[in-house]
Structure formats: structure tokens, C-alpha cells
Motif scaffolding. Structure first.
Motif, PDB file in Angstrom:
ATOM      1  N   ALA A   1      38.186  42.578  44.328  1.00 51.02           N
ATOM      2  CA  ALA A   1      40.437  43.481  44.529  1.00 51.02           C
ATOM      3  C   ALA A   1      39.429  44.120  45.911  1.00 51.02           C
ATOM      4  O   ALA A   1      40.604  44.622  46.123  1.00 51.02           O
ATOM      5  N   LEU A   2      38.579  44.092  46.557  1.00 58.71           N
ATOM      6  CA  LEU A   2      38.332  44.881  46.980  1.00 58.71           C
ATOM      7  C   LEU A   2      38.488  44.287  48.629  1.00 58.71           C
ATOM      8  O   LEU A   2      38.736  44.882  49.402  1.00 58.71           O
TER       9      LEU A   2
ATOM     10  N   GLY B   1      30.201  33.543  42.975  1.00 50.18           N
ATOM     11  CA  GLY B   1      30.104  34.385  43.403  1.00 50.18           C
ATOM     12  C   GLY B   1      30.416  34.423  44.915  1.00 50.18           C
ATOM     13  O   GLY B   1      32.040  35.283  44.828  1.00 50.18           O
ATOM     14  N   ARG B   2      30.213  34.133  45.673  1.00 54.84           N
ATOM     15  CA  ARG B   2      30.266  33.938  47.369  1.00 54.84           C
ATOM     16  C   ARG B   2      31.592  33.448  47.388  1.00 54.84           C
ATOM     17  O   ARG B   2      33.283  33.386  48.134  1.00 54.84           O
ATOM     18  N   GLU B   3      31.743  32.084  46.374  1.00 56.20           N
ATOM     19  CA  GLU B   3      33.441  31.115  46.557  1.00 56.20           C
ATOM     20  C   GLU B   3      34.281  31.721  46.322  1.00 56.20           C
ATOM     21  O   GLU B   3      35.919  31.862  46.475  1.00 56.20           O
ATOM     22  N   ASN B   4      33.918  32.603  44.801  1.00 55.97           N
ATOM     23  CA  ASN B   4      35.103  33.523  44.739  1.00 55.97           C
ATOM     24  C   ASN B   4      35.925  34.298  45.101  1.00 55.97           C
ATOM     25  O   ASN B   4      36.949  33.780  45.622  1.00 55.97           O
ATOM     26  N   LEU B   5      35.137  35.140  45.806  1.00 57.36           N
ATOM     27  CA  LEU B   5      35.691  36.300  47.097  1.00 57.36           C
ATOM     28  C   LEU B   5      36.424  35.229  48.292  1.00 57.36           C
ATOM     29  O   LEU B   5      37.379  36.420  47.898  1.00 57.36           O
TER      30      LEU B   5
ATOM     31  N   ILE C   1      47.291  47.087  46.841  1.00 50.78           N
ATOM     32  CA  ILE C   1      46.613  47.166  45.477  1.00 50.78           C
ATOM     33  C   ILE C   1      45.569  46.765  45.263  1.00 50.78           C
ATOM     34  O   ILE C   1      46.225  45.296  46.004  1.00 50.78           O
ATOM     35  N   GLY C   2      44.836  46.941  44.991  1.00 43.80           N
ATOM     36  CA  GLY C   2      43.300  46.429  44.482  1.00 43.80           C
ATOM     37  C   GLY C   2      43.802  45.993  43.023  1.00 43.80           C
ATOM     38  O   GLY C   2      43.406  47.184  42.579  1.00 43.80           O
ATOM     39  N   TYR C   3      43.665  45.141  41.958  1.00 42.26           N
ATOM     40  CA  TYR C   3      44.088  44.928  40.662  1.00 42.26           C
ATOM     41  C   TYR C   3      42.505  44.406  40.128  1.00 42.26           C
ATOM     42  O   TYR C   3      41.947  43.088  40.235  1.00 42.26           O
TER      43      TYR C   3
ATOM     44  N   ASP D   1      44.896  50.351  49.690  1.00 48.05           N
ATOM     45  CA  ASP D   1      44.817  51.641  49.558  1.00 48.05           C
ATOM     46  C   ASP D   1      44.117  52.238  48.159  1.00 48.05           C
ATOM     47  O   ASP D   1      44.379  53.587  47.858  1.00 48.05           O
ATOM     48  N   VAL D   2      44.312  50.985  46.489  1.00 48.34           N
ATOM     49  CA  VAL D   2      44.596  52.130  45.752  1.00 48.34           C
ATOM     50  C   VAL D   2      44.145  50.775  44.850  1.00 48.34           C
ATOM     51  O   VAL D   2      44.249  50.307  45.165  1.00 48.34           O
ATOM     52  N   LEU D   3      43.089  51.191  43.773  1.00 48.46           N
ATOM     53  CA  LEU D   3      42.190  50.089  43.114  1.00 48.46           C
ATOM     54  C   LEU D   3      41.907  50.694  42.123  1.00 48.46           C
ATOM     55  O   LEU D   3      42.307  51.878  41.287  1.00 48.46           O
TER      56      LEU D   3
END
Lengths: 312, 394
Positions: A149-150, A94-98, A79-81, A155-157
Motif C-alpha cells: 500500500a506504500l 514478496g518482491r513479485e507481489n510488490l 490512498i494506500g489501503y 498521502d493517507v494510509l
């Protein structure tokens, strides 16, 4: 085929208040599913149970066939939430968060940098990735919120109101990106206050109100619930009275009314396809100078079923 | 899962270092305050004056020898006063009333019993209000014990050699076996001195440990507000990961903080807190208890602002009643009992004991307080986990 996400009989109560009752639906691989409902209808409670944040009082959640209650880590890995709020660290870039969420969700260090670049590219923030999050615009934060989330290729977002407070440009970028993901085979569960977003992105829609799903189907199926007749507005030049009499006899026209000296309103089945026949019918009496076909939409269905506007 | 926990810990540590809270709360403020208190109020404590009650029901040579020795001691001159009391009951009453700091009670027939090789018991009454008097009485009785042991051994040896009973005493004393003559240690007060800089250094360490570890658990509530906690929980990680990840950093910074206070106190004032291993064990147990208590607070409040307020109140109350701000012996008796309800009270008691014992201290000597601190940690931590399950974990 195993559903990417399926739930059945979900129930959540807080004391005497029932937040969600007997909610169930199924999302096939590559399907975009919309969950529509007014505020307080139970959308967020349902999503919280689907992602494992709330334990349901009853019911089951299966993610790719894995029972969320029995094997939460395996189920959650699919799951991507995307929560409603910007659930990121404002003092990080942004990059550090990811990178943080990628590591947390178990991505190998070696492949993480490459995956971050892919996601940044997908959400269109490659050039701003190294700025602190608290310097981003609302739309950029929303996009990073989705990007986080990606990372682990779910499989599902599951998106809970992902475009709240964003500018039209960012909204378009987000919706374009989501359509791409669905096109690539990812399943989607989407809630939004914006009917047009749900109509654009989702194949199937469930309408939830007072904690229960009151209607479910494709857009056309839902609209058919309140009737499928279109409204056709015509502006005529010539003998309008004679033309009006002819229009009433055309097959498919259910109802007709004069709305002005040169205008006529028709209620008809399949209005868009009926236009050539209508134009031919008035030949010799008048000329059609303007037409407008108004098809029934989801908003009308929603209003009909819930008795309230989606934005209330 | 360990990797996920380390990822949370790394971010927590980075955040704490980046925003400066780790350095300020863990190092700069406690060390500065402890140093200022030490400079302003430091020195030997308690004041070198004590009254030792003296109950002589024996009227023999041993009590006379002790009286002589105490009055002749250069180290005790002007610091220790002997006060004769008619009996043990009166001595207890005087002790309870604070008129004397300790008492030595020679029972009737003591000298005769020792002289006959049967040994004897001397009672020592002490009060926590006057550790100095207790140390003096203890030193005196230690010496008496040594003399009694030597005398008992010598008498037994002579009796075994077949010497008639009526000649034993004369033979033992004539041959130089330790008689009733008693010599006090070189400085009987050495064990009773605890510099106030040690009190305040350890007190600040104990107080700020709460703030340091509390900041990490407070962070959980901040993350809940941000939504990042839910995002972590929705991911494929175990429920305990965010709590443990932050807790480890809070605990680590807490240990660093108390150790820095200890090191700075030792370096700046040249004092010792006692046996290093034992001191470290006490400090680690204190940080553990503080971590569990602040975790309990975080599990019971709704917002990070509430957590700030409650942790501050809990920290200062525990510090005040636990002897971190005011030495325990300065507190009235009822409050000293309250001290035992706080981790700071047990930490203060253990560290005072170790500082007073000097090199003679050991982990074994403070095993009791360490055990209580661990029990507090277990009870508070267990209750906190139950609270987290209702709010932050599930």
C-alpha cells in the motif's frame, strides 16, 4: 489547510439494516487518526466507502480535496489501503507481489525497482523479499501487506486491523514503521482491536458503535468524558492512621480510603503531579514505601461509551 | 489504463502457465480425447446408404434420363436407392417418417416446358437426418439445372434465328446442344462425407473452450476470496481492468485451444475442416460466446467452487445438446431443436457445413451461425456486465 481525508454524512444501509449512519471526520496532513469500535460497529463498512469499494447511500468523501465519487482514480491515487486480510498472491514472492501492485498502480518501470527496495527496507524484509509469500510467517505477510500500500507514495494510509494475528516482534516493527511514516508527514487512518496500539499511534480517535460515531477527540479529550480523576495507591510505614488523616486534607484529593493495615487509596486530580505533596504531607507520621498512580485510559472511556469491551 | 490491464493479463497468463492448467485444459486433454474418439469411432459418416424418393409427375424424357443416370452411376451403386412415390405429399410424409432421406419431384409438363425453351422447376426435399441423401439429390438437380439452362438457351437462339417452332426441338437435338441426356458429377457423394474425427475434434474444441475461458473468470472469484480483487479495485485503476485483464487471457487461451484441436485433427487424421478462414471465424465466434457465458456464470455465483460446478454443468449440457459429444444427426428431432439454443449447436452446424463443403465453403456460407454466436456473446456478456456491477465492480 485542506484535509488529507475528510468524510461527511456517510450512510450505508442493507435493506432495513443500517450499517453506517451519518459518519464524518477529517484527517489533517501528518495526523494519525484512530477508528475504534467493537465488532460489527461499522468500521470496515466505513473504510470500504472511504477507499471506493462501497458506494455510500449518502455522504461525501474528499481525498486531498478531490471528491472520490466524482474523480475516483485521482482520489484513489492518494490512498494506500491495507485490507484486514493478507490481500496478496501466495504463489508469488514478496518482491513479485510488490512489483505487481506497483505496476498496476502506475509506477514507472524505471523507478519501480528502487521504490520496491525502499519499501522493503522500511518494512524490514529486504533479506526475505525473494521468498514465496506462502513460506512467510504471519508477521512477515502483514508487513508485505502494508508495503504494497506504500509503493505509490500515498498521502493517507488506511489500515484495517493491520496487526491481527502477528507476533509481538512483528507488531512492534509494524508500529515503529507506522510512527516513522507519520513522522515523515503521512496521514493515517487506523482501526484496531488493540487499544494500546491506537493510544500509541493515533493523535485523534473516533469511537464508532452501531454505525455512528459516538465520540471523537484527542486521547485526553476522550478520557475527560468519563472524568479525569486518577487513582493513587500508597503503601505507608509508621502511623498509618495519622498519615491517612493528613492525606485527606491535601489539596486536590477528592476521596480517600483505607484499603489495608498499611495501604491507602486516594482519588485525586492530576495524581502524578500530586505525589510530592502527598509524600511531604505524611512526613513526621509515616513514610511512603510504595506508590502507584492509575490514570483513566481509553479502554475505560470505550467501556463507558459502548458498554462493551473492544475485544468482544 | 491499458498498462494496468496488461499487468493483470501478464499475471493471469503467468499463473495459468505456472500451475499447468493452461496446457492441460487447453491442449493436452482436448487433443487427447479428440484423438481417442477419432481413432475409435472415426471414418466416413453418416453411413453411405441413402434412399432418394423419386416423384415423376412428368413421365417425360428428363425424369427417365435421371433415373437411368442414377442407376448407372458406379459411385452410387449400393449406396443410393431410388424409391418411386406417387406425389409430393407422399414424398413429404415418407421424408418425415424417415423412410427416405430426400426426394426429387418432377412436376407434370416439365420435359415439355424445357423442350419449348421455357425452362422448369424441379423440387428437392431434404432432411437434416440424412445429409448424404440430400447431397445426392442436390447433385442430381444441379446437373438438371445445367442441362435445362443449356437447352433453354439453345431454344431461344434457334427461335431468334427464325426457325419455325415445330422444328426447334428437332434442330436443337440434332445439332448437339445439351439434350435431356444428363451426366452426374464424378463423385456425387464427395460433398456429403464428414469424417467422425472432424465431428469429435470440433466437438472437443467447442467443449473445452468453455473450461479454458471459464478458468479465467473463475479466477476473479478466487481473487475476491483472497482479497486481491478489492485491493486492485481500491487502487487508481478503472473498474473494468481486472475483468478485462483476465478475460483477454481466457479468450486468447481459448482461441489457442480450439486452433490446436483443429490442427491436431487435421494432422493426425488427414482430414479437412473446410475453408481455413471460415473455420477460424467460426471457432473465434464460439470462443467469444463461451467467454461471455462463463463470464455470466462468474457474475452470478458467490464462490469459485460454485463457479467450477456451474461452468462444468453448462459446458456439458451445451456440448451434449449442441452436437459436441454426439453428432447432431444422431439426436432425436426435439433435441436437435434444443441444439439451436446452444452455441455448440451453431458451431457444430457451421463446422459440419464447412467440412461437408470442402474447398467450396466460405465465411459467407456460415455467416448465419457466426452471427448467432456473436449475438449470444453480446446478450450473455451484457447481462454479465450488469451482474458484475452489482458484485465485483461496484
Amino acid at each position: 489547510m485542506t484535509a488529507t481525508l475528510a468524510c461527511e454524512g456517510l450512510r450505508k444501509r442493507y435493506g432495513d439494516v443500517t450499517a453506517v449512519e451519518d459518519v464524518g471526520f477529517s484527517i489533517a496532513p501528518g495526523q494519525a487518526y484512530g477508528l475504534l469500535g467493537p465488532n460489527g460497529a461499522g468500521k470496515t463498512t466505513t473504510i470500504s466507502m472511504l477507499v471506493g469499494l462501497l458506494r455510500p447511500d449518502a455522504g461525501t468523501v474528499l481525498v486531498g480535496g478531490t471528491d472520490l465519487a466524482a474523480d475516483p482514480r485521482r482520489a484513489k491515487a492518494r490512498i494506500g489501503y491495507v485490507p484486514q486480510e493478507i490481500a496478496l498472491y501466495p504463489e508469488l514472492t514478496g518482491r513479485e507481489n510488490l512489483r505487481f501492485f506497483g505496476r498496476l498502480f502506475g509506477l514507472a518501470r524505471r523507478g519501480l525497482a528502487g521504490r520496491i527496495e525502499e519499501v522493503l527496507d522500511l518494512i524490514g524484509l529486504s533479506d526475505r523479499a525473494d521468498g514465496r509469500l506462502d513460506t512467510y510467517s504471519g508477521g512477515m505477510r502483514r508487513r508485505i501487506n502494508i508495503g504494497a500500500a506504500l509503493l505509490h507514495r500515498p498521502d493517507v494510509l488506511i489500515l484495517d486491523e493491520p496487526t491481527v494475528g502477528v507476533d509481538p516482534q512483528s507488531r512492534k516493527a509494524i508500529l515503529d514503521g507506522l510512527e516513522l511514516l507519520v513522522g515523515d508527514g503521512m496521514s493515517l487512518l487506523y482501526t484496531s482491536h488493540y487499544m494500546e496500539e491506537v493510544e500509541r499511534v493515533c493523535d485523534r480517535v473516533a469511537i464508532i458503535d452501531h454505525g455512528r460515531i459516538i465520540a471523537e477527540g484527542t486521547r485526553r479529550e476522550l478520557i475527560a468524558m468519563v472524568g479525569s480523576a486518577d487513582k493513587i495507591e500508597l503503601v505507608l510505614d509508621g502511623d498509618v492512621e495519622a498519615a491517612y488523616a493528613k492525606l485527606r486534607t491535601v489539596e486536590g484529593v477528592i476521596e480517600a480510603a483505607r484499603t489495608g493495615a498499611e495501604s491507602v487509596r486516594l482519588i485525586a486530580e492530576g495524581g502524578r503531579y500530586l505525589l510530592p505533596a502527598l509524600i511531604s504531607a505524611v512526613e513526621g507520621s509515616a513514610t511512603v514505601t510504595a506508590t502507584q498512580v492509575i490514570e483513566p485510559d481509553l479502554e475505560a472511556t470505550f467501556l463507558h461509551l459502548t458498554g462493551t469491551s473492544l475485544r468482544d | 489504463m491499458w498498462r494496468a490491464m496488461l499487468t493483470v493479463s501478464a499475471l493471469e497468463l503467468r499463473t495459468r502457465l505456472r500451475d499447468g492448467t493452461a496446457i492441460v485444459i487447453a491442449v493436452i486433454v482436448p487433443v487427447t480425447l479428440a484423438t481417442l474418439f477419432g481413432l475409435a469411432l472415426g471414418g466416413d459418416d453418416p453411413p453411405l446408404r441413402a434412399t432418394v424418393g423419386f416423384v415423376d409427375l412428368d413421365h417425360g424424357e428428363f425424369p427417365a434420363s435421371v433415373r437411368r443416370e442414377v442407376l448407372a452411376s458406379e459411385e452410387l451403386k449400393g449406396a443410393v436407392t431410388l424409391r418411386d412415390l406417387p406425389g409430393e405429399e407422399q414424398a413429404r410424409r415418407a421424408l418425415d417418417a424417415g423412410e427416405i432421406g430426400s426426394a426429387i419431384v418432377f412436376p407434370a409438363g416439365f420435359s415439355q416446358s424445357v423442350g419449348a425453351g421455357r425452362g422448369g422447376d424441379v423440387a428437392v426435399l431434404t432432411s437434416p437426418e440424412s445429409p448424404l441423401a440430400g447431397v445426392v439429390a442436390g447433385a442430381v438437380v444441379d446437373r438438371i439445372s445445367a442441362v435445362v439452362d443449356a437447352r433453354t438457351l439453345a431454344v431461344h437462339a434457334v427461335l431468334l434465328a427464325g426457325v419455325p417452332g415445330e422444328r426447334v426441338k428437332e434442330l436443337v437435338e440434332r445439332n448437339g446442344a445439351a439434350g435431356p441426356a444428363l451426366t452426374l458429377a464424378e463423385d456425387p457423394l464427395s460433398g456429403g462425407k464428414v469424417d467422425l474425427s472432424v465431428y469429435y475434434g470440433s466437438g472437443m474444441a467447442a467443449l473445452f473452450a468453455f473450461f479454458v475461458v471459464g478458468a479465467s473468470f473463475r479466477g476473479l472469484l478466487t481473487e475476491r476470496k483472497l482479497g486481491t480483487l478489492d485491493r486492485i479495485r481500491a487502487g487508481p485503476v478503472a473498474a473494468w481492468v481486472p475483468v478485462a485483464g483476465k478475460g483477454v487471457v481466457g479468450f486468447g487461451l481459448g482461441v489457442v485451444s480450439v486452433c490446436v484441436c483443429w490442427a491436431s485433427s487435421t494432422l493426425i487424421f488427414g482430414t479437412t475442416w473446410g475453408d481455413p478462414v471460415a473455420v477460424f471465424a467460426v471457432l473465434v465466434a464460439h470462443v467469444l460466446a463461451a467467454a461471455a457465458i462463463t463470464m455470466l456464470v462468474a457474475s452470478r455465483v458467490r464462490t469459485d467452487a460454485q463457479a467450477d460446478g456451474v461452468i462444468m454443468v453448462v459446458s456439458f449440457v451445451a456440448a451434449f445438446f449442441g452436437g459436441s459429444l454426439v453428432p447432431l444427426y444422431d439426436l432425436p428431432e426435439p433435441l436437435r431443436a434444443v441444439a439451436l439454443l446452444t452455441p455448440n449447436g451453431w458451431t457444430s452446424t457451421a463446422l459440419t457445413e464447412l467440412a461437408g463443403a470442402g474447398a467450396a465453403g466460405s465465411v459467407g456460407a456460415v455467416a448465419g451461425p457466426i452471427g448467432v454466436l456473436c449475438a449470444i456473446a453480446l446478450a450473455a456478456g451484457g447481462t454479465a456486465v450488469a451482474g458484475f456491477r452489482k458484485g465485483l465492480l461496484l
